[in-house]
Structure formats: C-alpha cells, structure tokens
Design a protein around this motif. Structure first.
Motif, PDB file in Angstrom:
ATOM      1  N   VAL A  27       0.438  18.570  54.318  1.00 54.20           N
ATOM      2  CA  VAL A  27       2.086  17.028  53.745  1.00 54.20           C
ATOM      3  C   VAL A  27       3.443  17.790  54.431  1.00 54.20           C
ATOM      4  CG1 VAL A  27       2.694  16.095  52.114  1.00 54.20           C
ATOM      5  CG2 VAL A  27       0.611  16.534  52.651  1.00 54.20           C
ATOM      6  N   PRO A  28       4.339  16.980  55.050  1.00 53.62           N
ATOM      7  CA  PRO A  28       5.333  17.675  55.337  1.00 53.62           C
ATOM      8  C   PRO A  28       6.106  18.282  53.842  1.00 53.62           C
ATOM      9  CG  PRO A  28       5.462  15.278  55.171  1.00 53.62           C
ATOM     10  CD  PRO A  28       3.674  15.677  55.319  1.00 53.62           C
ATOM     11  N   PRO A  29       6.905  18.711  54.355  1.00 53.48           N
ATOM     12  CA  PRO A  29       7.803  19.731  52.949  1.00 53.48           C
ATOM     13  C   PRO A  29       9.506  18.456  52.374  1.00 53.48           C
ATOM     14  CG  PRO A  29       8.925  20.295  55.194  1.00 53.48           C
ATOM     15  CD  PRO A  29       7.262  19.823  55.312  1.00 53.48           C
ATOM     16  N   ARG A  30       9.270  18.369  51.252  1.00 56.22           N
ATOM     17  CA  ARG A  30       9.983  16.718  51.246  1.00 56.22           C
ATOM     18  C   ARG A  30      10.748  18.251  50.060  1.00 56.22           C
ATOM     19  NH1 ARG A  30       7.407  11.985  47.891  1.00 56.22           N
ATOM     20  NH2 ARG A  30       6.756  11.809  50.338  1.00 56.22           N
ATOM     21  N   ARG A  31      12.545  17.560  50.256  1.00 59.45           N
ATOM     22  CA  ARG A  31      13.880  18.264  50.228  1.00 59.45           C
ATOM     23  C   ARG A  31      14.308  16.850  49.943  1.00 59.45           C
ATOM     24  NH1 ARG A  31      12.203  21.184  54.414  1.00 59.45           N
ATOM     25  NH2 ARG A  31      11.888  23.032  54.565  1.00 59.45           N
ATOM     26  N   ASP A  32      15.275  17.459  48.471  1.00 61.71           N
ATOM     27  CA  ASP A  32      16.298  15.958  48.331  1.00 61.71           C
ATOM     28  C   ASP A  32      17.078  15.866  49.004  1.00 61.71           C
ATOM     29  OD1 ASP A  32      15.489  16.017  45.245  1.00 61.71           O
ATOM     30  OD2 ASP A  32      16.659  17.989  45.021  1.00 61.71           O
TER      31      ASP A  32
END
Length: 765
Positions: A27-32
C-alpha cells in the motif's frame, strides 16, 4: 515433502508476507501534504509545515536542494540584491532589502551570512538552501523524480480525492494536498522557419573566447538575453538584439523581472553609437536562413513562402536585394535564443486541468488568487510558477515576494484543514493609529508584495477594539471570513502599498520634474510606493471585487486615505504622516483616538496645585485600554486606597472590580509632577459637549471613572486645555461631596465648541 514445505509460503499467510515485502504490491504511503521541489519555495513551505507539526514530505530530483541554481543563471551572478547594511536593527525592516533569505526563526539562516556581494554568486544560494534544509531538519527525499501525477477520487479525502504521485522507480506516493514548487524549467521556444539554428540560453557557451570577432544575434529582451550580451560585449564585432516589444526597464516599470541595470550595458553601446543595437519584430513573422558559408541571414517569412522552398540563403531573395538599407542585411555567425521559461506540464494528468490552453496558460498554470489550482481543489502552485497572480505587477515570482505568499497559503490551509484561525492580534481602538504606523514602516511582506498582500483590520462592536490580520491576499477579500475564521461584521480597514497609477510603465519618464509629492493635501497624487488605507463599512462581495474599477486593487471603499509618499520611506512624521492618518481613522470611526499623558497636565498645574483634591481613577478601564505611561511600562498600585481596602501591587483585571483607587501622594499639594499615570481622552470629553467615543461609552463615564472638581476645572482653563466659558445652570462641586450625590459626568456641562485648543497641528498632536 518439498511441496508441503513450500505450501505455507504461498498460502494465505505467505501471500500476505510477499505482498508486504514487495514494494510494487504494498500500500503506498499516504501523507497529508506533499511538496514537489526543494527549491526556495518548496523549502519555505516545508518549514511552515514542520513548525506546525504537520505530516509532509518533499520530493527533490537532485541530490541537494536548489538544483536550479547549480546551473542558472548561466553566468552565475544573481540579480537579487543582498543589502547587508540598512542602518536599522529591526529584523523585519531589514528583510525589505534582503531579497534572498527565506523566513525562519533562526537568525543564522539569513543570506547576509553567506555572501558579502551585493549581487551574490549562484553558488552561495545553493550553499544557503542546503544549510536551510539541513539546519532545520526538513524532511526531503532527494534523488526522487516524480514522473507522473494523477487523481484518485475518494469521498473520505479532505478534498474529495487523493493525489497519486509516481516516481522514477515506480514507487507510488499519496497525499491529500499537493504543493508544486518546481519553478519554470522548460525553455520557451518560438516556432518559425530556421528556429532550429538558434542556440539556447540553457546550452550556449559561457566562455567569451568562443565569440571573439563574431556577429551575434540574440533573440529576446529579458534579463537572460542581456546577461548573455553582457558576458560577450567586449569581444564581439557587434550584438543585435531582436524582440517583439520594446525593452522594459525595471526602474521604469517598478517590476523586478524587467531588465535590471546590472545587465543593461548594451543599451549604452547602442545609444552611444558603438555598433550594437536593438530591433523590434515579431519572431513568427521572420525566418532565418543559412548560407553555404555557415552564416545566418534574417528575412521576412513571406519571402520564403513566395519562393515555396526551404533552400539556403544563396537561392532565396533577401530583403537587401530590394532594399539596400535593410537593418539586418549583415549575416550573423551565431544566433542565441533567450526567450525565458515555461512551466513543465508534462508530468500532470489532464484530469488535473492545470493548463488553460491560451498563450499565457502555456507559461503558467491556471490558478486562483489563493494560489490554488482552478481545476483541482487541494493542488497549490508555489514560487516562481505562481507568478501569474501578479505577473508584471509585484514580486510574487521571486524569493523576496513568494516567501510571503507561501506563508499566506499555509495560513489558509491551517484554517481549512486544522481549524486554526488566521493569526491576529486584538488591541484596543486607541492603538489603531500606532499599529498601522508600525506596520507600514516595518513590514516586509506589505512592502515587497504591494498590491497583492495587504493587512486587514477587523473592527469589533462599537469600535472599542480591533483584530489585526497581516498579509492577506487582497483579491480574496470577499472570502475573508471563510478563509480565515475571523468575522468582519462591524467594518474593516485594508492597508495596502501602492505606486501612483500613472507613474510606472516602459514608456513613462519616471524622472520628470516635480515627480515627488510632499504636501499632505496632495497625498492621493503620490507617485512612489506609499501606504493606502481603505475603509469599508461591510465586507465587499465577490461581485464587487471582481468588477472593481480598472487598475484598482480593491473595490471602491467607503473612504480612502493615502499617506503621502516619503523619500526615505519613513512614514513617521507627526504632522505629515501620523496626524492626517489619525484624523482619517477618527472620521471613519466617528471617535477620538488621541491619548493624553497625565504627566503633561500635572506639569502645567504644578505652580498652582488643587488643595484637597481627591483624584480617583477607575483602574479597570485604564487596564482594558492598555495605555502606557511615559516613564514606566505599567502602573503600580501599591499604597493606593479604596474605601476600606488597599489596591494590589499587580495591575490585574481583578482590580477593576474595585470602584476607585486614590494615589497616596495625591493628597499632598504640589506633588502632581510625581504622578505619572496615563489618562485617556475620555477625561477631556467628560468636560465638553463633544460626542463621546465608543470606548468612553462602554463604561468609563457610566461608572464615573474620574470625578471632576471646580478647582480642577479652573486649572484646566488656565493651562489652555479648555476654553474659558462659564457653566450654564450648573456649578461643579468640590470632590469632597459624596459620590452618590454627584451629577453624571456624561451630561452636558456647557454649550460651546470643541474644548481642546487647536491653535496648530502640533498642539493637536
């Protein structure tokens, strides 16, 4: 046996392990927040995000920050000034003349520590940006090139979608908000016959020896073109410069992106008849032909079209064949293209709708005045690429401008996504004049981003206080309440910096006689940069902002005030600057903003003290108004007497619950000069028929904050603070009478004009 041993690896547990370990399947990293580019704008946004404790990452394709400056400008000298000395110690003021530093809390990270040169070397900028990122510990992923950006719709996302970023290794990154700070990196090219013969600014040799004894044609008329000419001016036979429009000089247009004096040596040699010259023509109407000797000839394109061939210059009719006075009849050895830069749209999916398709849209992305993309919510353009908001108007395309627009964007998002209201300082109305004077004399964001960022003052009910918001994008004024979380129900002031509307321009003579304005009554005709204050009873609507008068930065206000221009850009003259400003504010608010020092009054009556006077000052109001004494920063109430009580040493709001305090030393005649306590102008209004200011109406007189005496009245008359007229139908009783028997001070004492002596402007101050 072997099969049974391998089976668990590819059974459900083994499959999950493989997915977790395989980067393509994880799962790709999710950032704000994601920031593309670790140049000045990207690092500036990273700094604000980090200070706010936000989740973010910066992606930079190079191994270090500021990769643009490792190659450009080609001749290594920046045209952003590095003024290390101003004669002032105020850090905010000094940033007005520091065009290279980014904003931070660390005084070591000022560019003046990195170069002593007024026009620094680009290598110093690379070193500075590297230290900025390292010292502050900014989270930058180097050697990461984002190759593609698209959208993934998701109702749970902040903006209804996530931005999907894919790097050169196929790694996927997700974020809710995307900042694009990649600058303008694609050389601008004009397609015309023979354009392939031109060498680009990005690749042409920077060694003057390569141009010795040559005839050179430069296409373009910006700083890169003149920078190139300056480098080879002393070794060429001549340089001709060709562009579609006349040269625009920055000192005439007041736009830092136009031609700077440091590069304009060719203008001297042209006007002083030294072979070099400037020509105007649209490049799309021309053609460049190459002859058998490798020389280049310029001809109108229709000559080529009439011949219906792409043959060499040897077989094409040239202008000089018919007109032996053709300006460009001499062949050229080199043709150099210096036509500026465009934004790189190639990595963005069309679903983001960044490109408008028109000519201007090919250079800059399509964005709003809030720097957010018109096509994709949550996508913001920062830095040089955001210059479409103020192109040729202000400094938003340069470090000393966009460091402030980046901060404005961060403040907008802090409210949108984290419910943090726009920073504001709340002050009593008596400090309105001084707050404006301080900002127009110190603030760098106002000064550099004139006409784009402005201070906004939101008035409280009855104009008793105000909130001061700094550097808000004025084209978004109609949406101020939504964007900031602040309310503008009771009127507002907008403080903007402006040049005279008919002063700047490439065809203007900015050195004409009588160009300066020195009289306050002519302040509206000021030509040079000066503060302009707009007053609105109500927040302007979006329609009013959109259809504002031509060349006006804001809609027509209820009232407007120009502070007269000043040669020193120092708007602190009591008569020329402060007094007219205060009068304007008073007229808008229908109040009085003057403050009086009791010490001045006591000095005037020291020779004839008032025997037995009982001075009583309501502490609560004076604390609420936050007034200052000339000899101390805060009053001390130790030893003051209240009936049956003693005043506290600390000036706290709790004292306000006590009705009156009497200074112990005031009971002795002749000791007035030692009493240094500030008395607001409510004191004077209590003795006149003039309309009471709102802050007086809020309790000062209603609670009988200051009790007057007959002897006090006489002293005020003798000291010329009041006109000498006798009260009609009323006699002031001595302070010895009981408080409950006194007539309210808010009632009229006598008919007559304004009580204060206004013999001169100086007396009014």
């Amino acid at each position: 046996m072997g099969l049974s041993a391998a089976a668990p690896l590819w059974g459900p547990p083994g499959l999950l392990l493989a997915i977790a370990l395989h980067p393509a399947l994880s799962v790709p990293p999710r950032r704000d927040y994601c920031v593309l580019g670790a140049g000045p704008a990207g690092l500036q946004m990273a700094y604000f995000l980090q200070r706010a404790g936000r989740d973010y990452a910066v992606f930079e394709r190079a191994p270090r920050p500021g990769s643009f400056f490792t190659r450009y400008p080609r001749h290594r000298k920046l045209i952003s000034i590095n003024k290390r000395y101003t004669g002032k110690a105020n850090a905010e003021f000094n940033l007005r003349h520091d065009w290279n530093s980014l904003l931070s809390h660390d005084p070591r990270l000022l560019f003046r520590h990195y170069s002593r040169a007024y026009f620094p070397d680009a290598r110093d900028m690379v070193r500075y940006l590297g230290d900025f990122a390292d010292t502050l510990g900014l989270r930058v992923q180097y050697n990461t090139t984002i190759a593609h950006v698209t959208l993934d719709k998701d109702r749970q996302a902040w903006n209804g979608h996530y931005f999907i970023l894919t790097d050169q290794k196929g790694q996927v990154h997700q974020c809710s908000v995307l900042f694009v700070a990649t600058g303008l990196s694609v050389p601008n090219q004009v397609d015309f016959p023979g354009s392939e013969y031109a060498e680009g600014y990005e690749s042409v040799s920077v060694d003057p020896e390569d141009f010795v004894g040559q005839n050179v044609l430069i296409l373009g008329r910006g700083n890169s073109a003149f920078e190139t000419a300056e480098n080879i001016l002393g070794v060429t036979n001549f340089i001709h410069m060709l562009s579609r429009s006349r040269v625009r000089l920055s000192w005439a247009t007041h736009y830092v992106g136009d031609l700077r004096a440091i590069n304009n040596g060719l203008l001297d040699t042209y006007q002083l008849k030294s072979l070099d010259g400037l020509l105007e023509s649209d490049l799309t109407d021309l053609a460049i032909l190459k002859d058998s000797k490798g020389k280049f000839h310029v001809t109108p394109k229709f000559f080529l079209e009439e011949a219906n061939t792409n043959q060499s210059a040897d077989s094409i009719t040239l202008p000089q064949d018919d007109n032996d006075n053709f300006a460009m009849r001499v062949p050229y050895d080199r043709v150099i293209r210096c036509l500026g830069w465009n934004f790189d749209f190639s990595i963005f999916n069309k679903s983001l709708r960044l490109n408008s398709g028109n000519a201007f849209g090919k250079k800059y992305p399509l964005i709003r005045a809030s720097y957010e993309s018109k096509g994709s919510r949550g996508l913001f353009i920062l830095g040089t690429a955001s210059h479409s908001v103020d192109y040729r108007k202000s400094a938003g395309g340069f470090i000393h401008g966009f460091r402030y627009t980046v901060r404005a964007v961060h403040r907008l998002l802090e409210h949108r996504h984290h419910s943090v209201t726009w920073p504001a300082t709340e002050l009593p109305i008596t400090q309105l004049t001084s707050s404006i004077v301080r900002r127009v004399n110190e603030a760098s964001g106002l000064y550099q981003m004139f006409g784009v960022l402005a201070d906004v003052i939101l008035l409280k009910e009855n104009s008793t206080a105000f909130e001061y918001l700094e550097e808000f994008p004025i084209q978004m004024l109609a949406q101020l309440e939504t964007l900031t979380g602040r309310k503008a129900k009771h009127g507002l002031f907008v403080i903007n910096m402006e040049y005279g509307r008919n002063f700047s321009g490439p065809d203007k003579d900015v050195f004409f006689d009588d160009r300066s304005v020195g009289h306050t009554e002519d302040a509206w005709q000021s030509n040079f940069l000066h503060p302009v204050i707009y007053y609105y009873r109500y927040l302007p609507t979006e329609q009013e902002v959109r259809f504002r008068p031509a060349h006006w930065p804001l809609p027509r206000p209820t009232a407007i005030h120009h502070i007269v221009e000043d040669f020193l850009t120092d708007w602190t003259a009591p008569i020329g600057h402060i007094l007219p400003l205060r009068r304007f504010l008073e007229n808008c608010l229908d109040t009085d903003l003057r403050s009086f020092y009791a010490a001045l009054f006591f000095q005037s009556v020291k020779a004839a003290p008032c025997p037995g006077a009982s001075w009583r000052v309501m502490i609560h109001d004076l604390l609420r108004l936050d007034v200052r004494c000339p000899e101390r920063s805060a009053p001390s109430f130790k030893g003051w007497k209240i009936p049956g009580k003693a005043c506290s040493e600390a000036p706290t709001p709790g004292i306000g619950s006590s009705p009156f305090c009497t200074p112990p030393h005031m009971s002795q005649p002749g000791s007035f000069s030692s009493f240094c306590f500030c008395v607001e102008s409510c004191f004077l209004f209590a003795l006149t028929r003039q309309k009471l200011p709102p802050f007086c109406q809020q309790g000062y007189l209603r609670m009988q904050g200051l009790v007057s005496t007959e002897s006090l009245w006489q002293h005020r008359v003798e000291s010329r603070l009041l006109r000498d007229y006798a009260p009609t139908g009323r006699r002031l009783e001595d302070s010895s009478q009981q408080l409950g028997d006194q007539e309210p001070l808010g009632s009229p004492l006598a008919p007559g004009p304004l009580a204060q002596s206004v013999d001169s402007n100086k007396e009014e101050l």
